[in-house]
Scaffold this motif. Structure first.
Motif, PDB file in Angstrom:
ATOM      1  N   GLU A  10      41.859  40.461  31.939  1.00 39.78           N
ATOM      2  CA  GLU A  10      42.416  40.788  33.242  1.00 39.78           C
ATOM      3  C   GLU A  10      42.076  42.225  33.603  1.00 39.78           C
ATOM      4  O   GLU A  10      42.194  43.123  32.780  1.00 39.78           O
ATOM      5  CB  GLU A  10      43.936  40.602  33.209  1.00 39.78           C
ATOM      6  CG  GLU A  10      44.607  40.847  34.520  1.00 39.78           C
ATOM      7  CD  GLU A  10      46.095  40.547  34.452  1.00 39.78           C
ATOM      8  OE1 GLU A  10      46.592  39.922  35.397  1.00 39.78           O
ATOM      9  OE2 GLU A  10      46.747  40.932  33.467  1.00 39.78           O
ATOM     10  N   VAL A  12      43.165  45.210  36.185  1.00 40.40           N
ATOM     11  CA  VAL A  12      44.267  45.586  37.065  1.00 40.40           C
ATOM     12  C   VAL A  12      43.789  46.676  38.008  1.00 40.40           C
ATOM     13  O   VAL A  12      43.281  47.707  37.570  1.00 40.40           O
ATOM     14  CB  VAL A  12      45.475  46.085  36.245  1.00 40.40           C
ATOM     15  CG1 VAL A  12      46.604  46.508  37.172  1.00 40.40           C
ATOM     16  CG2 VAL A  12      45.943  45.009  35.283  1.00 40.40           C
ATOM     17  N   PRO A  14      45.045  49.400  40.469  1.00 35.54           N
ATOM     18  CA  PRO A  14      46.287  50.090  40.830  1.00 35.54           C
ATOM     19  C   PRO A  14      46.488  50.152  42.344  1.00 35.54           C
ATOM     20  O   PRO A  14      45.522  50.156  43.115  1.00 35.54           O
ATOM     21  CB  PRO A  14      46.094  51.503  40.263  1.00 35.54           C
ATOM     22  CG  PRO A  14      45.005  51.384  39.262  1.00 35.54           C
ATOM     23  CD  PRO A  14      44.131  50.272  39.742  1.00 35.54           C
ATOM     24  N   LYS A  15      47.742  50.216  42.752  1.00 36.59           N
ATOM     25  CA  LYS A  15      48.094  50.300  44.166  1.00 36.59           C
ATOM     26  C   LYS A  15      47.432  51.536  44.786  1.00 36.59           C
ATOM     27  O   LYS A  15      47.428  52.613  44.189  1.00 36.59           O
ATOM     28  CB  LYS A  15      49.614  50.399  44.304  1.00 36.59           C
ATOM     29  CG  LYS A  15      50.095  50.303  45.715  1.00 36.59           C
ATOM     30  CD  LYS A  15      51.606  50.265  45.735  1.00 36.59           C
ATOM     31  CE  LYS A  15      52.092  50.094  47.158  1.00 36.59           C
ATOM     32  NZ  LYS A  15      53.551  50.026  47.207  1.00 36.59           N
ATOM     33  N   ARG A  44      43.865  41.508  39.193  1.00 40.70           N
ATOM     34  CA  ARG A  44      45.246  41.574  39.683  1.00 40.70           C
ATOM     35  C   ARG A  44      45.426  42.876  40.430  1.00 40.70           C
ATOM     36  O   ARG A  44      45.125  43.957  39.923  1.00 40.70           O
ATOM     37  CB  ARG A  44      46.233  41.490  38.522  1.00 40.70           C
ATOM     38  CG  ARG A  44      47.686  41.574  38.978  1.00 40.70           C
ATOM     39  CD  ARG A  44      48.646  41.267  37.847  1.00 40.70           C
ATOM     40  NE  ARG A  44      48.456  42.040  36.653  1.00 40.70           N
ATOM     41  CZ  ARG A  44      49.118  43.168  36.359  1.00 40.70           C
ATOM     42  NH1 ARG A  44      50.000  43.657  37.194  1.00 40.70           N
ATOM     43  NH2 ARG A  44      48.871  43.792  35.236  1.00 40.70           N
ATOM     44  N   PHE A  45      45.914  42.788  41.671  1.00 38.65           N
ATOM     45  CA  PHE A  45      46.205  43.968  42.483  1.00 38.65           C
ATOM     46  C   PHE A  45      47.687  44.292  42.355  1.00 38.65           C
ATOM     47  O   PHE A  45      48.527  43.407  42.485  1.00 38.65           O
ATOM     48  CB  PHE A  45      45.860  43.717  43.951  1.00 38.65           C
ATOM     49  CG  PHE A  45      44.386  43.560  44.196  1.00 38.65           C
ATOM     50  CD1 PHE A  45      43.607  44.660  44.498  1.00 38.65           C
ATOM     51  CD2 PHE A  45      43.786  42.322  44.114  1.00 38.65           C
ATOM     52  CE1 PHE A  45      42.244  44.526  44.722  1.00 38.65           C
ATOM     53  CE2 PHE A  45      42.425  42.171  44.332  1.00 38.65           C
ATOM     54  CZ  PHE A  45      41.659  43.276  44.632  1.00 38.65           C
ATOM     55  N   GLU A  46      48.004  45.551  42.069  1.00 40.26           N
ATOM     56  CA  GLU A  46      49.414  45.954  41.951  1.00 40.26           C
ATOM     57  C   GLU A  46      49.980  46.285  43.312  1.00 40.26           C
ATOM     58  O   GLU A  46      49.314  46.637  44.225  1.00 40.26           O
ATOM     59  CB  GLU A  46      49.550  47.173  41.039  1.00 40.26           C
ATOM     60  CG  GLU A  46      49.234  46.832  39.606  1.00 40.26           C
ATOM     61  CD  GLU A  46      49.530  47.998  38.686  1.00 40.26           C
ATOM     62  OE1 GLU A  46      49.413  49.174  39.082  1.00 40.26           O
ATOM     63  OE2 GLU A  46      49.876  47.700  37.537  1.00 40.26           O
TER      64      GLU A  46
END
Length: 46
Positions: A10, A12, A14-15, A44-46
């Motif tokens: 995965e 990630v 970060p926002k 995956r987008f935070e």
């Protein structure tokens, strides 16, 4: 003996960041080289 994991890796994001900023995969950096391995990943987008 270690058991091989069947989970999908995965990545990630970060926002506040764009996917292009994190995954800088400009073709100029690699020239004509092909990747050694390609595999499926989850993003995956935070």
């Amino acid at each position: 003996m270690k058991k091989k994991s069947n989970t999908v890796p995965e990545i990630v994001i970060p926002k506040g960041y764009e996917m292009d900023e994190i995954l800088d995969m400009g073709e100029d950096d690699f020239g004509d080289e092909q990747p050694i391995l390609t595999e499926e990943v989850k993003i995956r987008f935070e």
